[in-house]
Write an enzyme that holds these catalytic residues in place. Structure first.
Site, PDB file in Angstrom:
ATOM      1  CG  LEU A 171      -2.066  -0.924   1.324  1.00 49.98           C
ATOM      2  CD1 LEU A 171      -2.689  -0.869   2.715  1.00 49.98           C
ATOM      3  CD2 LEU A 171      -3.114  -0.585   0.267  1.00 49.98           C
ATOM      4  CG  ASP A 172       0.508   4.316  -2.956  1.00 53.56           C
ATOM      5  OD1 ASP A 172       1.355   3.551  -3.434  1.00 53.56           O
ATOM      6  OD2 ASP A 172      -0.398   4.846  -3.620  1.00 53.56           O
ATOM      7  CB  ALA A 173       3.848   6.238   2.405  1.00 50.35           C
TER       8      ALA A 173
END
Length: 205
Positions: free
Chosen positions: A44-46
Site C-alpha cells: 500500500l502507498d505510504a
C-alpha cells in the site's frame, strides 16, 4: 513453520521493514514482535491505509497476485466533490489511466458504489471537513496497477483524498484498529484468500 498476519497499516507508513531512505515510518516501528523473515504481501502507498497481509512464506505473493486467477481487492475511497451516477458508471465500465510516460491502460469493469462514511475513522491533519463536498466510494478491482484506484477516480474528475483497503478476497479488515496486528492460522489464511495451499516437501533421509 511459516506464519501469517493481518495488519491495519496506518497512514504515512511504508509497507516495508527495511531499506527506507525517506523519513517515513516503517512496519518494524509498530509495537509488535514480528518473526524473522517477515515481509508484506503486495504493498500500500505510504499515504494509503488499511489491510496489509504479512507472512514469512515467500510464495504467497506469487500465488495471490501473479497467478492466472484474479483475486479481488476492495477499497473505501474518499474523493472530492459529489459523484454523479454518470461518473460512477464510467468507473464501473472502465477508465483510461496512465501507467507511466506515454503508456496507458484501460481498466476492466469493476464494482463501484457510493457508501456512507466509514464509522470510527481516526481523523488526520488536513482531512476534508464535513462542510466540503465529498463522496465515499467502495471500489472492488481484480488487478493492481501502480496507484490504480487513485488514478481511476482521478480519471473521472474526483481526486482521491483518502484510501483504505478493507478486504482481499474473504480476509476483511473488520474492526482491527490502525496499527493493530492479528495472526492467522495457515489453513484459514489460504482458504479465505482462495489460493491453493501446497505444504513444503519433506525431504526423506
Amino acid at each position: 513453520m511459516n506464519r501469517y498476519f493481518v495488519l491495519n497499516k496506518p497512514y504515512n507508513m511504508l509497507s516495508q521493514f527495511k531499506g527506507n531512505e525517506q523519513e517515513i515510518r516503517m512496519l518494524g516501528e509498530l509495537d509488535f514482535d514480528f518473526p524473522e523473515g517477515i515481509h508484506a504481501v503486495g504493498r500500500l502507498d505510504a499515504t494509503s491505509e488499511g489491510l496489509l497481509l504479512l507472512t514469512t512464506n515467500k510464495r504467497v505473493t506469487n500465488l495471490l497476485f501473479q497467478g492466472k486467477e484474479p483475486h479481488s481487492r476492495t477499497y473505501h475511497v474518499m474523493v472530492r466533490n459529489n459523484v454523479s451516477d454518470e461518473k460512477l458508471q464510467q468507473l464501473r465500465n472502465g477508465v483510461r489511466i496512465r501507467i507511466s510516460g506515454d503508456e496507458y491502460y484501460t481498466t476492466p469493469p469493476c464494482e463501484a458504489n457510493i457508501i456512507p462514511a466509514p464509522v470510527g475513522l481516526v481523523k488526520r491533519e488536513g482531512d476534508i471537513t464535513r462542510e466540503v463536498p465529498h463522496t465515499w466510494l467502495s471500489i472492488t478491482i481484480f488487478e493492481g496497477k501502480f496507484r490504480q484506484v487513485r488514478k481511476m477516480v482521478q480519471a473521472i474528475g474526483h481526486p482521491c483524498k483518502r484510501l483504505i483497503r478493507v478486504s482481499i478476497e474473504d480476509i476483511h479488515l473488520g474492526s482491527l484498529e490502525a496499527g493493530g496486528v492479528k495472526e492467522m492460522d495457515e489453513t484459514e489464511f489460504f482458504r479465505l484468500l482462495k489460493i491453493v495451499f501446497v505444504p513444503p516437501a519433506v525431504s526423506g533421509k
